[in-house]
Design a protein around this motif. Structure first.
Motif, PDB file in Angstrom:
ATOM      1  N   ARG A  46       0.833  -1.202   0.000  1.00  0.00           N
ATOM      2  CA  ARG A  46       0.000   0.000   0.000  1.00  0.00           C
ATOM      3  C   ARG A  46       0.866   1.251   0.000  1.00  0.00           C
ATOM      4  O   ARG A  46       2.060   1.211   0.298  1.00  0.00           O
ATOM      5  N   GLN A 156      -0.947   3.720   8.347  1.00  0.00           N
ATOM      6  CA  GLN A 156      -0.898   4.393   7.049  1.00  0.00           C
ATOM      7  C   GLN A 156      -1.432   5.816   7.164  1.00  0.00           C
ATOM      8  O   GLN A 156      -0.836   6.767   6.640  1.00  0.00           O
ATOM      9  N   SER A 180      -6.782   6.442  -1.660  1.00  0.00           N
ATOM     10  CA  SER A 180      -6.675   5.035  -1.267  1.00  0.00           C
ATOM     11  C   SER A 180      -7.273   4.800   0.118  1.00  0.00           C
ATOM     12  O   SER A 180      -7.666   3.676   0.446  1.00  0.00           O
ATOM     13  N   TRP A 184      -9.898   1.355   1.170  1.00  0.00           N
ATOM     14  CA  TRP A 184      -9.064   0.421   1.945  1.00  0.00           C
ATOM     15  C   TRP A 184      -9.490  -1.031   1.735  1.00  0.00           C
ATOM     16  O   TRP A 184      -8.667  -1.898   1.437  1.00  0.00           O
ATOM     17  N   TYR A 187      -8.820  -2.370  -1.819  1.00  0.00           N
ATOM     18  CA  TYR A 187      -7.412  -2.732  -1.997  1.00  0.00           C
ATOM     19  C   TYR A 187      -7.092  -4.040  -1.277  1.00  0.00           C
ATOM     20  O   TYR A 187      -6.286  -4.849  -1.766  1.00  0.00           O
ATOM     21  N   LYS A 191      -5.642  -7.277  -3.144  1.00  0.00           N
ATOM     22  CA  LYS A 191      -4.387  -7.909  -2.711  1.00  0.00           C
ATOM     23  C   LYS A 191      -4.594  -9.394  -2.450  1.00  0.00           C
ATOM     24  O   LYS A 191      -3.782 -10.229  -2.862  1.00  0.00           O
TER      25      LYS A 191
END
Length: 267
Positions: A46, A156, A180, A184, A187, A191
């Motif tokens: 990330r 983050q 982003s 969250w 993503y 992933k």
């Protein structure tokens, strides 16, 4: 979400181990040069996960002619019409070289997938082709290592906030990075799906817990060194020659050249 955080690694211990690992990386570099090996290291994760800082420490004492960083910008209109892996293949190492990808072809499985920069068909094609492409790299003799830097949502956001407030690091923050935050979970799902399809025996993924940047750097570097069968290469024997006697050369007067002002004298 954030898990239980390990005790902070003391700076003195971190710096001592960092120097030791960087010394080993120089030995690895010399082994790559001497043997003609080809090493590719992929850094993914990330935004603000610590990839850039780790790459900086990995390459800090390496020869940029041997170890180079590939951080590709967004594709041009011409590159958009190429085979997807083509522009990345151009940066693969020749014999005696190391290439560190600061993000890689996995852009298609992450930001392109989540933000709609590729079609569903292009994404599915990537998931089918990527393992084949990587097996081809490995079978050709390339040493391929893939690292995913995993950072919690709270860490983050804290790093984003610090970048926003720091004029020396604001350039690291883009509108896409901030967006982003609102994607969250998307993503996370992207992933997970990426790992299902591309965590293959020939080129496995290695997850680096990166909420603690110091630990992440040391852990990644130590792991990389442990996976490559390098050994000490005797250095070339060099001797400093004696300076020959003067033949009458005289330096030109200072007023004939333009010197940088002595800014340090004003400190």
């Amino acid at each position: 979400m954030a898990g239980t955080k390990a005790a902070e690694l003391p700076r003195k211990a971190y710096e001592a181990e960092l120097l030791r690992l960087q010394t080993e990386l120089v030995k690895l570099q010399e082994w790559v040069r001497a043997t003609g090996a080809r090493l590719v290291v992929i850094f993914e994760g990330r935004d603000a996960a610590g990839k850039g800082g780790t790459i900086k420490r990995v390459t800090e004492h390496l020869n940029p002619r041997i170890a180079r960083i590939a951080a590709l910008p967004k594709p041009t209109e011409r590159e958009r019409t190429q085979w997807y892996f083509q522009r990345y293949a151009e940066h693969l190492p020749a014999a005696g070289e190391i290439v560190l990808f600061d993000r890689s072809w996995y852009n298609r499985a992450g930001v392109e997938r989540v933000m709609g920069f590729c079609t569903k068909e292009e994404y599915q094609l990537f998931l089918r082709h990527c393992p084949i492409f990587e097996r081809m790299l490995v079978e050709s003799g390339i040493l391929l290592r893939k690292y995913w830097f995993s950072v919690s949502d709270t860490e983050q956001q804290d790093r984003f906030r610090k970048r926003l407030e720091d004029p020396l690091r604001r350039w690291k923050l883009s509108p896409m990075d901030l967006e982003s935050i609102t994607h969250w979970e998307a993503y996370s799902r992207a992933k997970d799906e990426m790992l299902i399809h591309t965590d293959i025996t020939d080129a496995p993924w290695y997850i680096v817990e990166s909420d603690d940047k110091r630990r992440a750097r040391l852990n990644m570097m130590a792991h990389l060194l442990s996976t490559v069968p390098y050994h000490d290469v005797p250095p070339q024997v060099l001797e400093l020659p004696e300076r020959p006697p003067s033949t009458g050369y005289e330096r030109p007067p200072r007023d004939l050249q333009t010197y940088v002002p002595d800014h340090s004298a004003s400190l």
